[in-house]
Design an enzyme around this catalytic site. Sequence first.
Site, PDB file in Angstrom:
ATOM      1  CE  LYS A  11      -1.950   2.803  -3.219  1.00 58.54           C
ATOM      2  NZ  LYS A  11      -1.081   3.925  -3.662  1.00 58.54           N
ATOM      3  CE1 TYR A  51       2.026   4.070   0.898  1.00 64.27           C
ATOM      4  CE2 TYR A  51      -0.186   4.584   1.647  1.00 64.27           C
ATOM      5  CZ  TYR A  51       0.668   3.989   0.733  1.00 64.27           C
ATOM      6  OH  TYR A  51       0.150   3.314  -0.344  1.00 64.27           O
ATOM      7  CG  ASN A 114      -0.977   4.639  -7.283  1.00 66.22           C
ATOM      8  OD1 ASN A 114      -1.610   4.297  -6.288  1.00 66.22           O
ATOM      9  ND2 ASN A 114       0.315   4.858  -7.270  1.00 66.22           N
ATOM     10  CG  HIS A 117       1.102  -0.603  -0.883  1.00 69.39           C
ATOM     11  ND1 HIS A 117       2.114   0.326  -0.808  1.00 69.39           N
ATOM     12  CD2 HIS A 117       1.522  -1.684  -0.164  1.00 69.39           C
ATOM     13  CE1 HIS A 117       3.094  -0.167  -0.057  1.00 69.39           C
ATOM     14  NE2 HIS A 117       2.758  -1.381   0.345  1.00 69.39           N
ATOM     15  CD  GLU A 128       4.690  -2.264   3.077  1.00 71.18           C
ATOM     16  OE1 GLU A 128       5.327  -1.252   2.772  1.00 71.18           O
ATOM     17  OE2 GLU A 128       4.179  -3.037   2.234  1.00 71.18           O
TER      18      GLU A 128
HETATM   19  P1  IDP Z   1       4.706   2.881  -5.040  1.00 69.54           P
HETATM   20  O1  IDP Z   1       3.273   2.840  -4.537  1.00 69.54           O
HETATM   21  O2  IDP Z   1       4.801   2.613  -6.515  1.00 69.54           O
HETATM   22  O3  IDP Z   1       5.634   2.020  -4.225  1.00 69.54           O
HETATM   23  P2  IDP Z   1       5.884   5.169  -3.638  1.00 69.54           P
HETATM   24  O4  IDP Z   1       6.995   5.990  -4.164  1.00 69.54           O
HETATM   25  O5  IDP Z   1       6.202   4.194  -2.521  1.00 69.54           O
HETATM   26  O6  IDP Z   1       5.200   4.403  -4.874  1.00 69.54           O
HETATM   27  O7  IDP Z   1       4.761   6.169  -3.151  1.00 69.54           O
HETATM   28  C1  IDP Z   1       3.668   5.725  -2.358  1.00 69.54           C
HETATM   29  C2  IDP Z   1       2.392   6.300  -2.923  1.00 69.54           C
HETATM   30  O8  IDP Z   1       2.418   7.709  -2.776  1.00 69.54           O
HETATM   31  C3  IDP Z   1       2.195   6.066  -4.425  1.00 69.54           C
HETATM   32  O9  IDP Z   1       1.589   4.830  -4.724  1.00 69.54           O
HETATM   33  C4  IDP Z   1       1.292   7.223  -4.809  1.00 69.54           C
HETATM   34  O10 IDP Z   1      -0.059   6.942  -4.520  1.00 69.54           O
HETATM   35  C5  IDP Z   1       1.788   8.323  -3.898  1.00 69.54           C
HETATM   36  N1  IDP Z   1       2.766   9.159  -4.611  1.00 69.54           N
HETATM   37  C6  IDP Z   1       4.048   8.868  -4.884  1.00 69.54           C
HETATM   38  N2  IDP Z   1       4.660   9.861  -5.561  1.00 69.54           N
HETATM   39  C7  IDP Z   1       3.726  10.820  -5.690  1.00 69.54           C
HETATM   40  C8  IDP Z   1       3.748  12.125  -6.284  1.00 69.54           C
HETATM   41  O11 IDP Z   1       4.758  12.578  -6.837  1.00 69.54           O
HETATM   42  N3  IDP Z   1       2.582  12.822  -6.235  1.00 69.54           N
HETATM   43  C9  IDP Z   1       1.452  12.333  -5.637  1.00 69.54           C
HETATM   44  N4  IDP Z   1       1.396  11.109  -5.057  1.00 69.54           N
HETATM   45  C10 IDP Z   1       2.518  10.365  -5.084  1.00 69.54           C
HETATM   46 MG    MG Z   2       6.193   2.173  -2.239  1.00 73.91          MG
END
Ligand code: IDP
Ligand code: MG
Length: 141
Positions: A11, A51, A114, A117, A128
Amino acid sequence: MAIERTLSIIKPDAVKKNVVGKILSRFEDADLNISAMRFALLSKDDAAGFYAVHKERPFFNDLVEFMTSGPVCIQVLEGEDAIKKNRELMGATDPKQADAGTIRADFAESIDANAVHGSDSSENAAIEIAYFFPSMNVYRR
Ligand code: IDP
Ligand code: MG
């Protein structure tokens, strides 16, 4: 165990930190092969489409904003149990919860920024991968 493919995105936060090579090494050291790779600067439509499953979530607009804030580096990773293996290498979504030694624990700052992905299922991996790579561009071993 089956040979699988998964989609990985380094990212914008991690590209800006100049740790693309360090993250790619984690994949290679875990016997995941990089089968396709490219950099891209995603448009809002690109990121929102990718997304789309999260479009009703409260963080959706922030997520699209973040994913379009700079270039990303997108890969197809291939190997035994690649989808689960990559999720283990990544660590928990919130870097504060991520196990020591995972990519998110080592390179990420927050749940928004973070670092990586990774696809969460074989169905989503196929969707994807096709979203970013024509099949002719995915190297087959
Ligand atoms: P993942 O990336 O670990 O699969 P997902 O639940 O699929 O997590 O969420 C996609 C992305 O959305 C996450 O990587 C993160 O960047 C963002 N995200 C998920 N939950 C939150 C939240 O509670 N607050 C802010 N951003 C979030
Ligand atoms: Mg995810």
